[in-house]
Design a protein around this motif. Structure first.
Motif, PDB file in Angstrom:
ATOM      1  N   SER A 124       0.824  -1.217   0.000  1.00 43.30           N
ATOM      2  CA  SER A 124       0.000   0.000   0.000  1.00 43.30           C
ATOM      3  C   SER A 124       0.851   1.258   0.000  1.00 43.30           C
ATOM      4  N   LEU A 125       1.968   1.243   0.720  1.00 43.82           N
ATOM      5  CA  LEU A 125       2.861   2.399   0.720  1.00 43.82           C
ATOM      6  C   LEU A 125       3.477   2.596  -0.667  1.00 43.82           C
ATOM      7  N   ASN A 126       3.912   1.505  -1.289  1.00 39.78           N
ATOM      8  CA  ASN A 126       4.456   1.586  -2.652  1.00 39.78           C
ATOM      9  C   ASN A 126       3.425   2.168  -3.610  1.00 39.78           C
ATOM     10  N   ASP A 127       2.187   1.721  -3.489  1.00 41.36           N
ATOM     11  CA  ASP A 127       1.119   2.202  -4.359  1.00 41.36           C
ATOM     12  C   ASP A 127       0.878   3.695  -4.150  1.00 41.36           C
ATOM     13  N   PHE A 128       0.887   4.120  -2.908  1.00 37.37           N
ATOM     14  CA  PHE A 128       0.662   5.533  -2.585  1.00 37.37           C
ATOM     15  C   PHE A 128       1.748   6.401  -3.216  1.00 37.37           C
ATOM     16  N   VAL A 129       3.004   5.972  -3.103  1.00 39.61           N
ATOM     17  CA  VAL A 129       4.124   6.712  -3.706  1.00 39.61           C
ATOM     18  C   VAL A 129       3.990   6.741  -5.224  1.00 39.61           C
ATOM     19  N   SER A 130       3.615   5.613  -5.800  1.00 39.42           N
ATOM     20  CA  SER A 130       3.442   5.534  -7.254  1.00 39.42           C
ATOM     21  C   SER A 130       2.375   6.510  -7.751  1.00 39.42           C
ATOM     22  N   ASN A 131       1.322   6.695  -6.968  1.00 40.74           N
ATOM     23  CA  ASN A 131       0.266   7.630  -7.357  1.00 40.74           C
ATOM     24  C   ASN A 131       0.814   9.040  -7.520  1.00 40.74           C
ATOM     25  N   GLY A 132       1.695   9.454  -6.625  1.00 33.58           N
ATOM     26  CA  GLY A 132       2.321  10.772  -6.750  1.00 33.58           C
ATOM     27  C   GLY A 132       3.113  10.896  -8.041  1.00 33.58           C
ATOM     28  N   GLY A 133       3.814   9.838  -8.403  1.00 35.85           N
ATOM     29  CA  GLY A 133       4.573   9.839  -9.649  1.00 35.85           C
ATOM     30  C   GLY A 133       3.677   9.928 -10.868  1.00 35.85           C
ATOM     31  N   ILE A 134       2.537   9.272 -10.825  1.00 36.39           N
ATOM     32  CA  ILE A 134       1.601   9.327 -11.952  1.00 36.39           C
ATOM     33  C   ILE A 134       1.020  10.730 -12.098  1.00 36.39           C
ATOM     34  N   ILE A 135       0.706  11.365 -10.984  1.00 32.99           N
ATOM     35  CA  ILE A 135       0.182  12.737 -11.044  1.00 32.99           C
ATOM     36  C   ILE A 135       1.210  13.652 -11.707  1.00 32.99           C
ATOM     37  N   LEU A 136       2.455  13.545 -11.283  1.00 30.84           N
ATOM     38  CA  LEU A 136       3.523  14.362 -11.871  1.00 30.84           C
ATOM     39  C   LEU A 136       3.702  14.039 -13.357  1.00 30.84           C
ATOM     40  N   ALA A 137       3.745  12.763 -13.695  1.00 29.34           N
ATOM     41  CA  ALA A 137       3.911  12.369 -15.099  1.00 29.34           C
ATOM     42  C   ALA A 137       2.746  12.858 -15.946  1.00 29.34           C
ATOM     43  N   GLY A 138       1.524  12.731 -15.419  1.00 32.13           N
ATOM     44  CA  GLY A 138       0.352  13.203 -16.155  1.00 32.13           C
ATOM     45  C   GLY A 138       0.440  14.691 -16.442  1.00 32.13           C
ATOM     46  N   ALA A 139       0.898  15.463 -15.457  1.00 32.22           N
ATOM     47  CA  ALA A 139       1.045  16.914 -15.648  1.00 32.22           C
ATOM     48  C   ALA A 139       2.094  17.214 -16.721  1.00 32.22           C
ATOM     49  N   ILE A 140       3.189  16.461 -16.715  1.00 30.49           N
ATOM     50  CA  ILE A 140       4.235  16.691 -17.723  1.00 30.49           C
ATOM     51  C   ILE A 140       3.756  16.252 -19.105  1.00 30.49           C
ATOM     52  N   VAL A 141       2.983  15.159 -19.163  1.00 28.19           N
ATOM     53  CA  VAL A 141       2.402  14.722 -20.448  1.00 28.19           C
ATOM     54  C   VAL A 141       1.503  15.819 -21.004  1.00 28.19           C
ATOM     55  N   VAL A 142       0.653  16.405 -20.144  1.00 30.20           N
ATOM     56  CA  VAL A 142      -0.229  17.492 -20.582  1.00 30.20           C
ATOM     57  C   VAL A 142       0.613  18.664 -21.090  1.00 30.20           C
ATOM     58  N   TRP A 143       1.650  19.005 -20.364  1.00 26.43           N
ATOM     59  CA  TRP A 143       2.482  20.164 -20.684  1.00 26.43           C
ATOM     60  C   TRP A 143       3.288  19.958 -21.962  1.00 26.43           C
ATOM     61  N   THR A 144       3.904  18.756 -22.126  1.00 28.56           N
ATOM     62  CA  THR A 144       4.804  18.534 -23.265  1.00 28.56           C
ATOM     63  C   THR A 144       4.146  17.820 -24.440  1.00 28.56           C
ATOM     64  N   GLY A 145       3.064  17.071 -24.182  1.00 25.55           N
ATOM     65  CA  GLY A 145       2.443  16.281 -25.237  1.00 25.55           C
ATOM     66  C   GLY A 145       3.264  15.063 -25.632  1.00 25.55           C
ATOM     67  N   GLN A 146       4.205  14.652 -24.779  1.00 27.82           N
ATOM     68  CA  GLN A 146       5.071  13.514 -25.084  1.00 27.82           C
ATOM     69  C   GLN A 146       4.800  12.360 -24.129  1.00 27.82           C
ATOM     70  N   ASN A 147       5.254  11.149 -24.533  1.00 27.23           N
ATOM     71  CA  ASN A 147       4.976   9.963 -23.730  1.00 27.23           C
ATOM     72  C   ASN A 147       6.067   9.616 -22.726  1.00 27.23           C
ATOM     73  N   TRP A 148       7.234  10.212 -22.813  1.00 26.67           N
ATOM     74  CA  TRP A 148       8.345   9.794 -21.951  1.00 26.67           C
ATOM     75  C   TRP A 148       8.055   9.909 -20.457  1.00 26.67           C
ATOM     76  N   PRO A 149       7.297  10.908 -19.976  1.00 33.76           N
ATOM     77  CA  PRO A 149       7.034  10.918 -18.526  1.00 33.76           C
ATOM     78  C   PRO A 149       6.237   9.684 -18.071  1.00 33.76           C
ATOM     79  N   ASP A 150       5.300   9.249 -18.897  1.00 32.83           N
ATOM     80  CA  ASP A 150       4.508   8.062 -18.593  1.00 32.83           C
ATOM     81  C   ASP A 150       5.403   6.828 -18.535  1.00 32.83           C
ATOM     82  N   LEU A 151       6.312   6.710 -19.481  1.00 37.28           N
ATOM     83  CA  LEU A 151       7.218   5.561 -19.515  1.00 37.28           C
ATOM     84  C   LEU A 151       8.157   5.569 -18.315  1.00 37.28           C
ATOM     85  N   ILE A 152       8.655   6.747 -17.960  1.00 35.92           N
ATOM     86  CA  ILE A 152       9.550   6.847 -16.801  1.00 35.92           C
ATOM     87  C   ILE A 152       8.825   6.401 -15.537  1.00 35.92           C
TER      88      ILE A 152
END
Length: 183
Positions: A124-152
């Motif tokens: 559950s702790l791992n999942d919680f941390v991962s959620n923060g990463g997805i939020i950040l990646a989603g914001a960068i995907v919106v900003w750049t229009g690229q897929n690399w944040p999602d892959l990272i």
């Protein structure tokens, strides 16, 4: 916690496919493997310590296998391309963060968690941390229009799973040494 994780697995799976997101699919697979592990843990509750350690070892191995699958999917998406939807990534990750926070709260209420319940808390702790990463990646995907944040983030989720799997295996080994010395 089991039912919450199975619900998240379904939500992440559907939203991950719809959003073409490695990070969401990775978390969906992670929650599905967590659900399997929780079922194993529930079966282990009334069993011997050796059975409980065996269940924890199975949990750790499942996390490592999950990580390998996520890495393969991220590699496939890197070479074949993907177009993740940032807003969907952000929305699903926020929902999942709330659910994972609830799971952590429920698990932390246990007075004397055994090796399997400590593994569940790690998940559950791992999942919680991962959620923060997805939020950040989603914001960068919106900003750049690229897929690399999602892959990272997909690869980072796999790395977190490897770390968690190794910790669970180490805890099970330590628990076996402690119990063996006390017997």
């Amino acid at each position: 916690v089991l039912l919450l994780n199975l619900g998240l697995a379904a939500g992440f799976g559907v939203s991950g496919v719809m959003a073409d997101s490695s990070a969401l699919i990775a978390n969906g697979l992670d929650n599905a493997s967590d659900g399997i592990v929780y079922i194993i843990s529930l079966l282990a509750l009334s069993r011997s310590q050796a059975w409980k350690r065996g269940a924890a070892v199975t949990s750790g191995i499942l996390l490592l296998l999950f990580a390998a699958g996520v890495l393969l999917d991220a590699g496939r998406r890197y070479f074949s391309g993907s177009e993740p939807l940032g807003p969907t990534m952000i929305g699903m990750a926020i929902i999942a963060a709330v659910v994972n926070g609830l799971c952590l709260w429920l698990l932390k209420r246990l007075r004397e968690p055994d090796v399997n319940m400590r593994a569940a808390t790690t998940f559950s702790l791992n999942d919680f941390v991962s959620n923060g990463g997805i939020i950040l990646a989603g914001a960068i995907v919106v900003w750049t229009g690229q897929n690399w944040p999602d892959l990272i983030v997909g690869v980072a989720v796999a790395a977190i799973a490897v770390k968690g799997g190794l910790e669970i295996l180490r805890d099970a080994r330590s628990d076996a040494g402690t119990k063996g010395a006390n017997q």
